[in-house]
Design a protein around this motif. Structure first.
Motif, mmCIF file in Angstrom:
data_model
loop_
_atom_site.group_PDB
_atom_site.id
_atom_site.type_symbol
_atom_site.label_atom_id
_atom_site.label_comp_id
_atom_site.label_asym_id
_atom_site.label_seq_id
_atom_site.Cartn_x
_atom_site.Cartn_y
_atom_site.Cartn_z
ATOM 1 N N HIS A 166 0.925 -1.197 -0.057
ATOM 2 C CA HIS A 166 -0.065 0.065 0.014
ATOM 3 C C HIS A 166 0.794 1.220 -0.185
ATOM 4 O O HIS A 166 0.812 2.301 -0.593
ATOM 5 N N VAL A 167 2.017 1.395 0.740
ATOM 6 C CA VAL A 167 2.656 2.444 1.113
ATOM 7 C C VAL A 167 3.474 2.615 -0.454
ATOM 8 O O VAL A 167 3.284 3.654 -0.915
ATOM 9 N N ILE A 168 4.012 1.461 -1.031
ATOM 10 C CA ILE A 168 4.809 1.639 -2.262
ATOM 11 C C ILE A 168 4.028 2.028 -3.350
ATOM 12 O O ILE A 168 4.146 3.303 -4.247
ATOM 13 N N LYS A 169 2.616 1.696 -3.516
ATOM 14 C CA LYS A 169 1.935 2.028 -4.796
ATOM 15 C C LYS A 169 1.261 3.663 -4.625
ATOM 16 O O LYS A 169 0.830 4.011 -5.562
ATOM 17 N N GLU A 170 1.400 4.122 -3.442
ATOM 18 C CA GLU A 170 0.789 5.463 -3.215
ATOM 19 C C GLU A 170 1.630 6.439 -3.209
ATOM 20 O O GLU A 170 1.600 7.677 -3.214
ATOM 21 N N ILE A 171 3.124 5.998 -3.389
ATOM 22 C CA ILE A 171 4.167 7.142 -3.441
ATOM 23 C C ILE A 171 4.207 7.796 -4.891
ATOM 24 O O ILE A 171 4.030 7.143 -5.889
ATOM 25 N N PRO A 172 3.918 9.141 -4.944
ATOM 26 C CA PRO A 172 4.067 9.700 -6.344
ATOM 27 C C PRO A 172 4.961 9.486 -7.188
ATOM 28 O O PRO A 172 6.311 8.878 -6.799
ATOM 29 N N ASN A 173 4.821 9.398 -8.525
ATOM 30 C CA ASN A 173 5.556 9.121 -9.706
ATOM 31 C C ASN A 173 6.944 9.958 -9.779
ATOM 32 O O ASN A 173 7.993 9.661 -10.668
ATOM 33 N N LEU A 174 6.977 10.996 -9.194
ATOM 34 C CA LEU A 174 8.136 11.770 -9.314
ATOM 35 C C LEU A 174 9.347 11.206 -8.535
ATOM 36 O O LEU A 174 10.531 11.817 -8.660
ATOM 37 N N VAL A 175 9.058 10.289 -7.724
ATOM 38 C CA VAL A 175 10.242 9.715 -7.111
ATOM 39 C C VAL A 175 10.881 8.468 -8.090
ATOM 40 O O VAL A 175 10.111 7.888 -8.701
ATOM 41 N N SER A 176 12.259 8.675 -8.196
ATOM 42 C CA SER A 176 13.019 8.071 -9.087
ATOM 43 C C SER A 176 13.251 6.604 -8.386
ATOM 44 O O SER A 176 13.265 5.478 -9.209
ATOM 45 N N GLU A 177 13.467 6.188 -7.168
ATOM 46 C CA GLU A 177 13.461 4.797 -6.966
ATOM 47 C C GLU A 177 13.008 4.924 -5.400
ATOM 48 O O GLU A 177 13.184 5.696 -4.448
ATOM 49 N N ILE A 178 12.471 3.756 -5.051
ATOM 50 C CA ILE A 178 11.857 3.368 -3.688
ATOM 51 C C ILE A 178 12.735 2.364 -3.128
ATOM 52 O O ILE A 178 12.843 1.238 -3.869
ATOM 53 N N ILE A 179 13.507 2.474 -1.794
ATOM 54 C CA ILE A 179 14.352 1.477 -1.349
ATOM 55 C C ILE A 179 13.498 0.838 -0.319
ATOM 56 O O ILE A 179 13.390 1.859 0.821
ATOM 57 N N VAL A 180 13.281 -0.253 -0.056
ATOM 58 C CA VAL A 180 12.907 -0.933 1.182
ATOM 59 C C VAL A 180 13.685 -1.623 1.819
ATOM 60 O O VAL A 180 14.575 -2.263 1.184
ATOM 61 N N VAL A 181 13.981 -1.336 3.363
ATOM 62 C CA VAL A 181 15.241 -1.974 3.768
ATOM 63 C C VAL A 181 14.642 -2.934 4.854
ATOM 64 O O VAL A 181 13.893 -2.421 5.854
ATOM 65 N N SER A 182 14.535 -4.251 4.580
ATOM 66 C CA SER A 182 13.775 -5.334 5.487
ATOM 67 C C SER A 182 14.796 -5.398 6.652
ATOM 68 O O SER A 182 16.087 -5.658 6.437
ATOM 69 N N ASN A 183 14.412 -5.184 7.848
ATOM 70 C CA ASN A 183 15.095 -5.293 9.040
ATOM 71 C C ASN A 183 14.971 -6.439 9.820
ATOM 72 O O ASN A 183 14.264 -6.215 10.711
ATOM 73 N N ASN A 184 15.482 -7.377 8.960
ATOM 74 C CA ASN A 184 15.525 -8.689 9.649
ATOM 75 C C ASN A 184 14.187 -9.253 9.849
ATOM 76 O O ASN A 184 13.574 -10.043 10.624
ATOM 77 N N SER A 185 13.271 -9.130 8.651
ATOM 78 C CA SER A 185 11.992 -9.462 8.611
ATOM 79 C C SER A 185 11.736 -10.959 8.651
ATOM 80 O O SER A 185 12.610 -11.628 8.023
ATOM 81 N N THR A 186 10.659 -11.564 9.207
ATOM 82 C CA THR A 186 10.670 -12.881 9.259
ATOM 83 C C THR A 186 9.446 -13.396 8.654
ATOM 84 O O THR A 186 8.624 -14.423 8.426
ATOM 85 N N ASP A 187 8.740 -12.558 7.866
ATOM 86 C CA ASP A 187 7.303 -12.769 6.967
ATOM 87 C C ASP A 187 7.680 -12.353 5.642
ATOM 88 O O ASP A 187 8.691 -12.355 5.185
ATOM 89 N N GLN A 188 6.847 -12.009 4.791
ATOM 90 C CA GLN A 188 6.987 -11.797 3.315
ATOM 91 C C GLN A 188 7.133 -10.335 2.743
ATOM 92 O O GLN A 188 6.792 -9.964 1.830
ATOM 93 N N THR A 189 7.653 -9.503 3.910
ATOM 94 C CA THR A 189 7.843 -8.047 3.453
ATOM 95 C C THR A 189 8.678 -8.010 2.436
ATOM 96 O O THR A 189 8.473 -7.270 1.550
ATOM 97 N N GLU A 190 9.732 -8.741 2.342
ATOM 98 C CA GLU A 190 10.578 -8.431 1.174
ATOM 99 C C GLU A 190 10.028 -9.127 -0.258
ATOM 100 O O GLU A 190 10.180 -8.243 -1.248
#
Length: 230
Positions: A20-44
């Motif tokens: 949801h977060v990623i999809k609502e970020i405006p198109n003027l952003v060149s790159e979206i970087i998600v840093v998985s902080n040792n996630s144990t689910d399917q976040t990545e």
């Protein structure tokens, strides 16, 4: 030439919200970087499928995740003009990123904080420890530095060269206040933009636990007193 904007999103077990977060970020952003902080689910996997660049940081801590994102940006051939930090829990409104970067683009401001003002907050979206902690921290910054901050909100934008000059080091909960204190010390121009705020998806890893709230409070106050007497 349009500015290059990168977004860094620290995320720990946010599989239900990160897309949801990623999809609502405006198109003027060149790159979206998600840093998985040792996630144990399917976040990545979810973040990757939503179109983000996904990094892994096994050391738990908000600051560790932000620093990993900065390390990645530093390795790129083309550096951004602006870096935006945004949480992965969907409590912020990613579309408001355009309002957040406007003071930088239009007025050459160095740092912009998204202020979670009461009139724009969903009821129950911030816990009492969060509200009190923000009030105490910003009041102390007003006392010691004559600062005009009202929030330590994680939704923020900063010029990339100014971010590098801060030499950020905090690995955990003191990241936001460290940035604001160092910006004050360096006499950066700054402003706040009122932003909407809603109840997050899932349980907060900080304010959702007594231990997390206390640890965050101690880290924030230690940064303030460190910079007040140096």
């Amino acid at each position: 030439m349009p500015p290059i904007i990168n977004v860094i999103i620290p995320a720990y077990n946010e599989e239900g919200s990160i897309a949801h977060v990623i999809k609502e970020i405006p198109n003027l952003v060149s790159e979206i970087i998600v840093v998985s902080n040792n996630s144990t689910d399917q976040t990545e996997n979810v973040a990757n499928q939503a179109g983000a660049t996904v990094l892994k940081e096994e050391r738990r801590g908000y600051g560790y995740a932000c620093l990993k994102g900065m390390e990645y940006i530093a390795s790129k051939d083309i550096k951004p003009d602006i870096v935006v930090f945004l949480d992965g829990d969907y409590s912020d409104y990613p579309a408001e990123l355009t309002h957040l970067v406007a003071p930088i683009l239009e007025r050459d401001i160095d740092l912009v904080i998204g202020s979670r003002v009461k009139r724009l907050r969903e009821s129950g979206s911030m816990t009492f420890p969060q509200i009190f902690g923000n009030w105490l921290a910003t009041s102390l910054m007003k006392l010691f530095f004559n600062a005009n901050f009202t929030d330590l909100g994680p939704f923020r934008a900063i010029k990339y060269d100014k971010l590098l000059a801060l030499k950020m080091v905090d690995k955990t909960y003191g990241w936001t206040v460290e940035m604001q204190l160092k910006a004050l010390k360096k006499h950066y121009s700054y402003t706040e933009v009122p932003v909407h705020y809603k109840k997050r998806i899932g349980v907060s890893k900080v304010s959702g636990t007594i231990k997390g709230a206390i640890f965050a409070g101690v880290k924030i106050l230690s940064w303030i007193f460190k910079y007040s007497f140096t």
